[in-house]
Design a protein around this motif. Structure first.
Motif: not given
Ligand code: FES
Length: 116
Positions: A10-13, A92-110
């Motif tokens: 999904a494009p973010v900004c 070590e017992n705690v984490s939050v979700p992490s997401y794959v991120v990419r930048v395509v043509d200057g647009v951040v996509q999650v």
């Protein structure tokens, strides 16, 4: 094997709209996601919800590094989370979700949630 199709991103900004070492929030796939840009223009995305503070505040956290590890420290109780994996560096017992991120043509996509 898991297959990632392009429509899961999904494009973010635009990259330049993200302030360096600051977080921003975005709604991706119905989840509140905190997006961070580090000084080297790497972009990371974590769930915005701080499980310690029980509040959606991680995007307002402080970005830094501990050794080689880029992290965000919660603005509430200061626990640090690895920006790459969402793993809490203080519990070590705690984490939050992490997401794959990419930048395509200057647009951040999650993209999809990462399997850690
Ligand atoms: S379902 Fe709305 S952005 Fe993914």
């Amino acid at each position: 094997m898991s297959v990632t199709t392009t429509d899961e991103f999904a494009p973010v900004c635009r990259l330049e709209q993200l302030e360096v070492e600051r977080g921003a929030t975005a709604l991706v796939h119905g989840q509140a996601v905190a997006v961070f840009r580090t000084y080297d223009d790497t972009v990371y995305a974590l769930g915005n919800y701080d499980p310690f503070a029980k509040a959606s505040v991680l995007a307002r956290g402080i970005v830094g590094t501990r050794g080689e590890i880029p992290f965000v420290a919660s603005p509430m109780h200061k626990q640090a989370f690895d920006l790459r994996t969402g793993q809490c560096l203080d519990d070590e017992n705690v984490s939050v979700p992490s997401y794959v991120v990419r930048v395509v043509d200057g647009v951040v996509q999650v993209g999809p949630r990462q399997q850690v």
